[in-house]
Enzyme design. Structure first.
Site, short mmCIF file in Angstrom:
data_model
loop_
_atom_site.label_atom_id
_atom_site.label_comp_id
_atom_site.label_asym_id
_atom_site.label_seq_id
_atom_site.Cartn_x
_atom_site.Cartn_y
_atom_site.Cartn_z
N ASN A 9 0.87 -1.18 0.00
CA ASN A 9 0.00 0.00 0.00
C ASN A 9 0.91 1.23 0.00
O ASN A 9 1.50 1.55 1.02
CB ASN A 9 -0.90 0.00 1.25
CG ASN A 9 -1.70 1.28 1.37
OD1 ASN A 9 -1.90 2.00 0.39
ND2 ASN A 9 -2.15 1.58 2.58
N HIS A 95 -9.31 0.98 4.81
CA HIS A 95 -8.01 1.19 5.47
C HIS A 95 -8.21 2.15 6.65
O HIS A 95 -9.02 3.06 6.58
CB HIS A 95 -6.99 1.76 4.48
CG HIS A 95 -5.60 1.79 5.03
ND1 HIS A 95 -5.17 2.79 5.86
CD2 HIS A 95 -4.56 0.93 4.90
CE1 HIS A 95 -3.91 2.55 6.21
NE2 HIS A 95 -3.52 1.43 5.63
N GLU A 97 -6.64 4.62 7.65
CA GLU A 97 -6.52 6.05 7.31
C GLU A 97 -7.79 6.56 6.64
O GLU A 97 -8.18 7.71 6.84
CB GLU A 97 -5.27 6.26 6.43
CG GLU A 97 -3.99 6.16 7.24
CD GLU A 97 -2.79 5.62 6.49
OE1 GLU A 97 -2.78 5.66 5.24
OE2 GLU A 97 -1.85 5.14 7.16
N GLY A 233 3.01 -1.06 4.17
CA GLY A 233 3.05 0.35 3.78
C GLY A 233 4.48 0.79 3.54
O GLY A 233 5.07 0.52 2.48
C1 PEP Z 1 -0.54 0.21 5.77
O1 PEP Z 1 -0.48 1.29 5.25
O2 PEP Z 1 -1.50 -0.54 5.55
C2 PEP Z 1 0.55 -0.21 6.67
C3 PEP Z 1 0.46 -1.36 7.28
O3 PEP Z 1 1.61 0.67 6.81
P1 PEP Z 1 3.03 0.36 7.50
O4 PEP Z 1 3.51 -0.96 6.91
O5 PEP Z 1 3.90 1.51 7.11
O6 PEP Z 1 2.81 0.23 8.96
#
Ligand code: PEP
Length: 254
Positions: A9, A95, A97, A233
């Site tokens: 992602n 998600h 966010e 992410g």
């Molecule tokens: C994400 O954006 O779904 C995520 C898990 O981000 P990160 O791996 O940076 O924690």
């Protein structure tokens, strides 16, 4: 056995040019990996370029969100027909966010998930508790609500074919991943919830973990029987790092 599934992602990172350069570097690194589903979700503007740049590979392209309606006066939104027409085959839905910064609700997640399934694309539905919810011992209650309301109305076969990402909000982008025990416990609970809501067929649904996954911790997370892969992410933005995570997710790596 459930086939491992690893998705990147990118959030709001990378131009079209940077996306194409990434694909040129990344695709050869995972060419020999035939036993993992590999997915990348770039920003909307880079979707077509990534579809083209990965056309001769096993890498599939996902959108980071979608609008549930097929068309209309929804300024700034993108429909499933538009995604499909661009060669996109999966969509990340709900998600954290999107939920916390853009007000997405379980009802909205449900509408998008149903519309995505109806359009023949694969939803990657995200669930997960905040730190406050975990500390007040409400993790399972939150997961149950998100699963119950987010997937309501789907058939057992539709649930079996989608992907659920368990992403504890406190682990996303913080460098603090859930321990393998915490991930395993949550995944076990989610699978039980899916089976009790949709029947045994739903046990085939792939459950992936997301939250500060790196090349250094992916193997111990994936070693847990309930963890079928990862949603990544920050560590997916570098092609070498994401290729290592894919390699660490292979059945033979465990
Ligand atoms: C994400 O954006 O779904 C995520 C898990 O981000 P990160 O791996 O940076 O924690």
């Amino acid at each position: 056995m459930r086939r491992p599934f690893v998705a990147a992602n990118w959030k709001m990172h990378k131009t079209v040019q940077e996306t194409v350069a990434y694909a040129r570097d990344f695709v050869p690194r995972v060419e020999a990996v035939t036993d993992v589903d590999i997915v990348i979700a770039p920003p909307f503007l880079a979707l077509s370029a990534l579809v083209e740049a990965t056309a001769n590979s096993r890498v599939r392209v996902a959108a980071q969100t979608v609008h549930a309606e097929s068309h209309g006066a929804f300024t700034g939104e993108v429909s499933l027909g538009m995604l499909k027409g661009s060669g996109v085959t999966l969509v990340i839905i709900g998600h954290s966010e999107r939920r916390h910064l853009f007000g997405e609700t379980d009802a909205g997640v449900n509408a998008k998930t149903q519309a995505t399934v109806d359009a023949g694309l694969t939803p990657i539905v995200c669930v997960g508790e905040t730190l406050e919810e975990r500390k007040s011992d409400r993790t399972f209650e939150v997961l149950d609500r998100q699963i119950r309301d987010g997937l309501s109305g789907l058939s057992p076969d539709q649930v079996a074919a989608l992907v659920v990402a368990y992403e504890p909000v406190w682990a996303i982008g913080t460098g603090r991943n859930a321990t393998p025990d915490q991930a395993d416990e949550a995944h076990r609970h989610i699978r039980q919830q899916l089976v009790s809501q949709f029947g045994d067929r739903a046990a085939a649904c792939r459950l992936i973990y997301g939250g500060s996954v790196t090349p250094g911790n992916v193997a111990e997370l994936r070693a847990r029987p309930q963890v079928d892969g990862a949603l990544v992410g920050g560590a997916s933005l570098d092609p070498a790092s994401f290729a290592e995570i894919v390699a660490g997710s292979r059945p033979t790596a465990i």
